[in-house]
Design a protein around this motif. Structure first.
Motif, PDB file in Angstrom:
ATOM      1  N   ARG A 273      31.513  68.669  99.095  1.00 40.84           N
ATOM      2  CA  ARG A 273      30.861  68.072  97.914  1.00 40.84           C
ATOM      3  C   ARG A 273      29.397  67.796  98.198  1.00 40.84           C
ATOM      4  N   ARG A 274      29.083  67.281  99.394  1.00 42.65           N
ATOM      5  CA  ARG A 274      27.670  67.040  99.766  1.00 42.65           C
ATOM      6  C   ARG A 274      26.871  68.329  99.709  1.00 42.65           C
ATOM      7  N   VAL A 275      27.438  69.408 100.246  1.00 43.73           N
ATOM      8  CA  VAL A 275      26.744  70.692 100.254  1.00 43.73           C
ATOM      9  C   VAL A 275      26.465  71.137  98.824  1.00 43.73           C
ATOM     10  N   ARG A 276      27.472  71.046  97.955  1.00 46.04           N
ATOM     11  CA  ARG A 276      27.285  71.461  96.562  1.00 46.04           C
ATOM     12  C   ARG A 276      26.258  70.588  95.843  1.00 46.04           C
ATOM     13  N   LEU A 277      26.273  69.278  96.102  1.00 47.59           N
ATOM     14  CA  LEU A 277      25.298  68.386  95.467  1.00 47.59           C
ATOM     15  C   LEU A 277      23.879  68.696  95.936  1.00 47.59           C
ATOM     16  N   HIS A 278      23.709  68.923  97.231  1.00 48.01           N
ATOM     17  CA  HIS A 278      22.377  69.263  97.734  1.00 48.01           C
ATOM     18  C   HIS A 278      21.903  70.600  97.159  1.00 48.01           C
ATOM     19  N   GLU A 279      22.811  71.547  97.018  1.00 47.45           N
ATOM     20  CA  GLU A 279      22.436  72.829  96.431  1.00 47.45           C
ATOM     21  C   GLU A 279      22.005  72.640  94.978  1.00 47.45           C
ATOM     22  N   ALA A 280      22.723  71.816  94.238  1.00 47.55           N
ATOM     23  CA  ALA A 280      22.369  71.556  92.844  1.00 47.55           C
ATOM     24  C   ALA A 280      21.021  70.838  92.747  1.00 47.55           C
ATOM     25  N   LEU A 281      20.784  69.876  93.634  1.00 47.89           N
ATOM     26  CA  LEU A 281      19.498  69.179  93.627  1.00 47.89           C
ATOM     27  C   LEU A 281      18.358  70.134  93.964  1.00 47.89           C
ATOM     28  N   ALA A 282      18.554  70.986  94.954  1.00 45.88           N
ATOM     29  CA  ALA A 282      17.517  71.962  95.309  1.00 45.88           C
ATOM     30  C   ALA A 282      17.207  72.861  94.119  1.00 45.88           C
ATOM     31  N   ALA A 283      18.233  73.355  93.455  1.00 41.38           N
ATOM     32  CA  ALA A 283      18.028  74.227  92.299  1.00 41.38           C
ATOM     33  C   ALA A 283      17.307  73.486  91.177  1.00 41.38           C
TER      34      ALA A 283
ATOM     35  N   GLN B 223       6.783  68.103  96.834  1.00 39.63           N
ATOM     36  CA  GLN B 223       7.886  68.628  96.031  1.00 39.63           C
ATOM     37  C   GLN B 223       8.472  69.880  96.671  1.00 39.63           C
ATOM     38  N   LEU B 224       7.615  70.759  97.196  1.00 40.60           N
ATOM     39  CA  LEU B 224       8.098  71.955  97.875  1.00 40.60           C
ATOM     40  C   LEU B 224       8.929  71.571  99.097  1.00 40.60           C
ATOM     41  N   ALA B 225       8.461  70.582  99.848  1.00 41.29           N
ATOM     42  CA  ALA B 225       9.201  70.122 101.028  1.00 41.29           C
ATOM     43  C   ALA B 225      10.529  69.477 100.629  1.00 41.29           C
ATOM     44  N   LEU B 226      10.555  68.807  99.486  1.00 37.71           N
ATOM     45  CA  LEU B 226      11.797  68.203  99.000  1.00 37.71           C
ATOM     46  C   LEU B 226      12.835  69.280  98.677  1.00 37.71           C
TER      47      LEU B 226
ATOM     48  N   ARG C  52       5.667  73.840 109.196  1.00 34.94           N
ATOM     49  CA  ARG C  52       5.944  75.129 109.846  1.00 34.94           C
ATOM     50  C   ARG C  52       6.952  74.962 110.976  1.00 34.94           C
ATOM     51  N   GLN C  53       6.868  73.855 111.708  1.00 36.85           N
ATOM     52  CA  GLN C  53       7.827  73.588 112.777  1.00 36.85           C
ATOM     53  C   GLN C  53       9.228  73.419 112.208  1.00 36.85           C
ATOM     54  N   LYS C  54       9.346  72.725 111.079  1.00 40.26           N
ATOM     55  CA  LYS C  54      10.658  72.580 110.436  1.00 40.26           C
ATOM     56  C   LYS C  54      11.207  73.949 110.044  1.00 40.26           C
ATOM     57  N   ALA C  55      10.352  74.823 109.529  1.00 44.84           N
ATOM     58  CA  ALA C  55      10.792  76.166 109.146  1.00 44.84           C
ATOM     59  C   ALA C  55      11.254  76.949 110.370  1.00 44.84           C
ATOM     60  N   ARG C  56      10.507  76.858 111.475  1.00 42.18           N
ATOM     61  CA  ARG C  56      10.876  77.593 112.698  1.00 42.18           C
ATOM     62  C   ARG C  56      12.156  77.058 113.326  1.00 42.18           C
ATOM     63  N   ALA C  57      12.437  75.773 113.146  1.00 40.72           N
ATOM     64  CA  ALA C  57      13.601  75.143 113.776  1.00 40.72           C
ATOM     65  C   ALA C  57      14.915  75.488 113.071  1.00 40.72           C
ATOM     66  N   LEU C  58      14.839  76.064 111.898  1.00 41.70           N
ATOM     67  CA  LEU C  58      16.063  76.394 111.164  1.00 41.70           C
ATOM     68  C   LEU C  58      16.799  77.541 111.832  1.00 41.70           C
TER      69      LEU C  58
ATOM     70  N   TYR D 144      17.749  72.336 100.442  1.00 41.25           N
ATOM     71  CA  TYR D 144      18.325  73.619 100.850  1.00 41.25           C
ATOM     72  C   TYR D 144      18.848  73.553 102.290  1.00 41.25           C
ATOM     73  N   VAL D 145      18.183  72.811 103.154  1.00 48.67           N
ATOM     74  CA  VAL D 145      18.707  72.630 104.520  1.00 48.67           C
ATOM     75  C   VAL D 145      20.064  71.942 104.452  1.00 48.67           C
ATOM     76  N   ALA D 146      20.155  70.863 103.685  1.00 52.15           N
ATOM     77  CA  ALA D 146      21.415  70.120 103.574  1.00 52.15           C
ATOM     78  C   ALA D 146      22.503  70.954 102.906  1.00 52.15           C
ATOM     79  N   ALA D 147      22.107  71.945 102.093  1.00 49.02           N
ATOM     80  CA  ALA D 147      23.075  72.843 101.458  1.00 49.02           C
ATOM     81  C   ALA D 147      23.395  74.037 102.352  1.00 49.02           C
ATOM     82  N   ARG D 148      22.810  74.061 103.540  1.00 50.60           N
ATOM     83  CA  ARG D 148      23.015  75.136 104.521  1.00 50.60           C
ATOM     84  C   ARG D 148      22.467  76.482 104.025  1.00 50.60           C
ATOM     85  N   ARG D 149      21.454  76.432 103.170  1.00 49.72           N
ATOM     86  CA  ARG D 149      20.787  77.636 102.655  1.00 49.72           C
ATOM     87  C   ARG D 149      19.465  77.774 103.407  1.00 49.72           C
TER      88      ARG D 149
END
Length: 125
Positions: free
Chosen positions: A32-42, A65-68, A106-112, A73-78
């Protein structure tokens, strides 16, 4: 538990405390958390404007806003989508001469994780 504020006419909601946020977040089942985070990202992604210039987009607010979107998307595993939004936020920060913030994004992006997004591999039904 939540309080509402306005930013440029847009309502925003905030948890009363980090303890409240963590308790409510952890009480939800993982799927449910994953789906909620995906919905929030969208939702946040759809609300973004696509400006050519960071300053024209409201500067810091646009980058935040872009970082949000990336965070959700990180929390949604996307991870591929999260990486794309962290990189866009970093470009926005660079356009504002905010090099430390751009480096952090950029470090956050590389760490994914580099593997494919996990959403398709998980049975979240």
């Amino acid at each position: 538990l939540l309080w509402r504020s306005q930013h440029e006419g847009t309502p925003t909601f905030h948890f009363a405390s980090d303890l409240t946020r963590v308790a409510l977040h952890d009480a939800l089942p993982f799927a449910r958390r994953v789906r909620l985070h995906e919905a929030l990202a969208a939702h946040f992604e759809a609300a973004l404007e696509q400006p050519a210039d960071a300053r024209a987009a409201g500067g810091y607010h646009a980058g935040a806003q872009l970082a949000l979107v990336a965070h959700h998307y990180v929390a949604a595993r996307r991870y591929a989508d999260a990486r794309r939004f962290y990189e866009r936020a970093a470009a926005c920060a660079s356009g504002l001469n905010e090099s430390a913030w751009a480096d952090e994004l950029r470090q956050k992006a590389r760490a994914l994780p580099q593997a494919k997004d996990l959403m398709g591999a998980l049975d979240l039904a």
